[in-house]
Design a protein around this motif. Structure first.
Motif, PDB file in Angstrom:
ATOM      1  N   ASN A  70      33.732  41.872 -71.832  1.00 34.85           N
ATOM      2  CA  ASN A  70      34.525  41.054 -71.246  1.00 34.85           C
ATOM      3  C   ASN A  70      35.631  41.579 -70.161  1.00 34.85           C
ATOM      4  O   ASN A  70      35.796  41.524 -69.338  1.00 34.85           O
ATOM      5  CB  ASN A  70      35.501  40.122 -72.063  1.00 34.85           C
ATOM      6  N   LEU A  71      36.134  42.860 -70.873  1.00 40.90           N
ATOM      7  CA  LEU A  71      37.022  43.911 -70.311  1.00 40.90           C
ATOM      8  C   LEU A  71      36.283  44.236 -68.871  1.00 40.90           C
ATOM      9  O   LEU A  71      36.630  44.274 -67.900  1.00 40.90           O
ATOM     10  CB  LEU A  71      37.494  45.082 -70.913  1.00 40.90           C
ATOM     11  N   LEU A  72      34.967  44.867 -68.851  1.00 43.13           N
ATOM     12  CA  LEU A  72      34.142  45.236 -67.981  1.00 43.13           C
ATOM     13  C   LEU A  72      33.964  44.083 -66.776  1.00 43.13           C
ATOM     14  O   LEU A  72      34.087  44.502 -65.501  1.00 43.13           O
ATOM     15  CB  LEU A  72      32.969  45.990 -68.289  1.00 43.13           C
ATOM     16  N   ASP A  73      33.476  42.890 -67.260  1.00 41.07           N
ATOM     17  CA  ASP A  73      33.289  42.014 -66.361  1.00 41.07           C
ATOM     18  C   ASP A  73      34.629  41.565 -65.562  1.00 41.07           C
ATOM     19  O   ASP A  73      34.514  40.957 -64.583  1.00 41.07           O
ATOM     20  CB  ASP A  73      33.052  40.605 -67.118  1.00 41.07           C
ATOM     21  N   ALA A  74      35.725  41.765 -66.166  1.00 44.43           N
ATOM     22  CA  ALA A  74      37.056  41.358 -65.606  1.00 44.43           C
ATOM     23  C   ALA A  74      37.720  42.172 -64.290  1.00 44.43           C
ATOM     24  O   ALA A  74      38.550  42.017 -63.627  1.00 44.43           O
ATOM     25  CB  ALA A  74      37.946  41.051 -66.521  1.00 44.43           C
ATOM     26  N   HIS A  75      36.886  43.449 -64.339  1.00 41.94           N
ATOM     27  CA  HIS A  75      37.277  44.421 -63.323  1.00 41.94           C
ATOM     28  C   HIS A  75      36.328  44.811 -62.314  1.00 41.94           C
ATOM     29  O   HIS A  75      35.074  44.518 -62.606  1.00 41.94           O
ATOM     30  CB  HIS A  75      37.903  45.736 -64.005  1.00 41.94           C
ATOM     31  N   ALA A  76      36.894  45.109 -61.138  1.00 39.01           N
ATOM     32  CA  ALA A  76      35.919  45.589 -60.076  1.00 39.01           C
ATOM     33  C   ALA A  76      35.571  46.677 -60.202  1.00 39.01           C
ATOM     34  O   ALA A  76      35.950  47.803 -60.454  1.00 39.01           O
ATOM     35  CB  ALA A  76      36.670  45.320 -58.787  1.00 39.01           C
ATOM     36  N   LEU A  77      33.901  46.749 -60.348  1.00 37.04           N
ATOM     37  CA  LEU A  77      33.176  48.019 -60.568  1.00 37.04           C
ATOM     38  C   LEU A  77      32.216  48.196 -59.564  1.00 37.04           C
ATOM     39  O   LEU A  77      31.852  47.127 -58.773  1.00 37.04           O
ATOM     40  CB  LEU A  77      32.674  48.080 -61.909  1.00 37.04           C
ATOM     41  N   PRO A  78      31.776  49.330 -59.201  1.00 39.55           N
ATOM     42  CA  PRO A  78      30.774  49.665 -57.976  1.00 39.55           C
ATOM     43  C   PRO A  78      29.494  48.616 -58.333  1.00 39.55           C
ATOM     44  O   PRO A  78      28.953  48.737 -59.422  1.00 39.55           O
ATOM     45  CB  PRO A  78      30.558  51.140 -57.948  1.00 39.55           C
ATOM     46  N   GLU A  79      28.925  47.785 -57.246  1.00 34.81           N
ATOM     47  CA  GLU A  79      27.902  46.957 -57.496  1.00 34.81           C
ATOM     48  C   GLU A  79      26.434  47.740 -57.433  1.00 34.81           C
ATOM     49  O   GLU A  79      25.574  47.486 -58.282  1.00 34.81           O
ATOM     50  CB  GLU A  79      27.856  45.986 -56.250  1.00 34.81           C
ATOM     51  N   ARG A  80      26.571  49.009 -57.053  1.00 35.09           N
ATOM     52  CA  ARG A  80      25.403  49.835 -57.285  1.00 35.09           C
ATOM     53  C   ARG A  80      24.956  50.487 -58.713  1.00 35.09           C
ATOM     54  O   ARG A  80      23.857  50.758 -58.830  1.00 35.09           O
ATOM     55  CB  ARG A  80      25.381  50.985 -56.324  1.00 35.09           C
ATOM     56  N   THR A  81      26.017  50.533 -59.664  1.00 41.80           N
ATOM     57  CA  THR A  81      25.928  50.858 -60.834  1.00 41.80           C
ATOM     58  C   THR A  81      25.754  49.685 -61.721  1.00 41.80           C
ATOM     59  O   THR A  81      26.742  48.725 -61.719  1.00 41.80           O
ATOM     60  CB  THR A  81      27.146  51.813 -61.091  1.00 41.80           C
ATOM     61  N   ASP A  82      24.811  49.852 -62.682  1.00 43.35           N
ATOM     62  CA  ASP A  82      24.684  48.892 -63.758  1.00 43.35           C
ATOM     63  C   ASP A  82      25.501  49.328 -64.991  1.00 43.35           C
ATOM     64  O   ASP A  82      25.810  50.511 -65.412  1.00 43.35           O
ATOM     65  CB  ASP A  82      23.099  48.715 -64.669  1.00 43.35           C
ATOM     66  N   TYR A  83      25.984  48.187 -65.956  1.00 36.44           N
ATOM     67  CA  TYR A  83      26.904  48.578 -67.134  1.00 36.44           C
ATOM     68  C   TYR A  83      26.135  48.003 -68.382  1.00 36.44           C
ATOM     69  O   TYR A  83      25.414  46.683 -68.188  1.00 36.44           O
ATOM     70  CB  TYR A  83      28.155  48.093 -66.669  1.00 36.44           C
ATOM     71  N   LEU A  84      26.263  48.686 -69.525  1.00 36.97           N
ATOM     72  CA  LEU A  84      25.669  48.184 -70.764  1.00 36.97           C
ATOM     73  C   LEU A  84      26.871  48.386 -71.896  1.00 36.97           C
ATOM     74  O   LEU A  84      27.492  49.486 -71.840  1.00 36.97           O
ATOM     75  CB  LEU A  84      24.307  48.940 -71.054  1.00 36.97           C
ATOM     76  N   VAL A  85      27.069  47.560 -72.704  1.00 36.27           N
ATOM     77  CA  VAL A  85      28.172  47.480 -73.698  1.00 36.27           C
ATOM     78  C   VAL A  85      27.333  47.536 -75.067  1.00 36.27           C
ATOM     79  O   VAL A  85      26.554  46.745 -75.188  1.00 36.27           O
ATOM     80  CB  VAL A  85      29.196  46.748 -73.934  1.00 36.27           C
ATOM     81  N   VAL A  86      27.286  48.570 -75.943  1.00 35.35           N
ATOM     82  CA  VAL A  86      26.697  48.717 -77.258  1.00 35.35           C
ATOM     83  C   VAL A  86      27.507  48.769 -78.330  1.00 35.35           C
ATOM     84  O   VAL A  86      28.535  49.546 -78.116  1.00 35.35           O
ATOM     85  CB  VAL A  86      25.324  49.666 -77.152  1.00 35.35           C
ATOM     86  N   PRO A  87      27.439  48.577 -79.423  1.00 33.60           N
ATOM     87  CA  PRO A  87      28.473  48.876 -80.624  1.00 33.60           C
ATOM     88  C   PRO A  87      28.171  50.178 -81.096  1.00 33.60           C
ATOM     89  O   PRO A  87      27.003  50.737 -81.113  1.00 33.60           O
ATOM     90  CB  PRO A  87      27.917  47.857 -81.791  1.00 33.60           C
ATOM     91  N   GLY A  88      29.233  50.877 -81.443  1.00 31.65           N
ATOM     92  CA  GLY A  88      29.296  52.079 -81.686  1.00 31.65           C
ATOM     93  C   GLY A  88      29.210  52.187 -83.478  1.00 31.65           C
ATOM     94  O   GLY A  88      29.134  51.303 -84.135  1.00 31.65           O
ATOM     95  N   GLY A  89      29.176  53.706 -83.736  1.00 34.59           N
ATOM     96  CA  GLY A  89      29.070  53.915 -85.154  1.00 34.59           C
ATOM     97  C   GLY A  89      30.462  54.626 -85.824  1.00 34.59           C
ATOM     98  O   GLY A  89      31.443  54.023 -85.049  1.00 34.59           O
TER      99      GLY A  89
END
Length: 249
Positions: A70-89
């Motif tokens: 949700n944090l990433l979705d709420a901020h302006a980020l370059p459109e040419r780059t894809d984003y993925l969030v995964v749970p960590g260890g």
């Protein structure tokens, strides 16, 4: 398909699952605000500023992946780059490994970047990528060490006197930064081969070294410092203020 004509695709893995205890209680370090924006967003933007980066994978706290997305979705980020969030260890090593497993096929170069280094200039990112694509399997940006360094025998009691056992030659020492860059298969091999012990590895290039593969250094940048203590936040705010004054953002 030969290596000469294989498309080169670069992804970044940002482990951001740690708590950042040295900054004190509160939100995880990566989510602390810097000039009103979470450090993680600054770090993602720094990586996406490179036109060579096509994907940024953020490895979030295991119970906070939705919040980070949700944090990433709420901020302006370059459109040419894809984003993925995964749970960590539970450790940085586990989190980077989970980030690697989430990468799609076709990624040839992988950068691993500390979320707590929010101000890395794009020139440093590009220099690391270019060195990997020129044939190095592991690349770290680093700076010469300004202070004389002593190797000591740790004290039995915290804060007690420590016996100096050696003084390394300062000219041969470098302070390592991130993003560290790797040939994808080499880094994946290191994470598949090097067993997790204790708190795990905190330096991916060190894991590649343990494979016996060569690691090379390219010049780092003074603004790629790690925000670890409260004073670092003050310095980071000052760097951002200077950038706004010089660049108008």
């Amino acid at each position: 398909m030969s290596d000469e004509v294989r498309p080169r695709r670069t992804a970044v893995v940002i482990p951001a699952a740690g708590r950042g205890v040295r900054l004190g209680p509160g939100a995880p370090k990566a989510l602390r605000a810097l000039n009103g924006t979470p450090m993680l967003i600054h770090a993602v933007r720094a990586m996406a500023a490179s036109r060579a980066v096509s994907l940024v994978v953020v490895v979030a706290p295991s119970d906070g992946a939705a919040e980070v997305k949700n944090l990433l979705d709420a901020h302006a980020l370059p459109e040419r780059t894809d984003y993925l969030v995964v749970p960590g260890g539970d450790t940085r090593q586990e989190s980077v490994h989970l980030g690697l497993k989430a990468l799609p096929g076709g990624i040839t170069t992988v950068l691993v970047h500390d979320a707590a280094r929010p101000l890395v200039p794009v020139e440093t990112v590009d220099a690391v990528i270019e060195a990997v694509q020129a044939g190095a399997v592991a690349v770290v940006p680093a700076l010469p060490v300004a202070d004389t360094v002593k190797e000591v025998e740790p004290a039995e009691e915290p804060g007690g006197p420590e016996q100096v056992v050696a003084t390394p030659v300062r000219a041969r020492l470098r302070a390592v930064q991130t993003p560290q860059g790797f040939d994808h298969d080499t880094l994946a091999d290191a994470h598949a081969t090097i067993a997790l012990a204790g708190d795990g590895a905190t330096d991916d290039a060190g894991m590649v070294e343990r494979l016996g593969a060569p690691v090379v250094v390219v010049p780092g940048h003074e603004e790629a410092f790690k925000v670890t203590r409260p004073l670092d936040l003050v310095l980071a705010e000052a760097v951002l203020a200077r950038r706004r004054a010089n660049d108008g953002f």
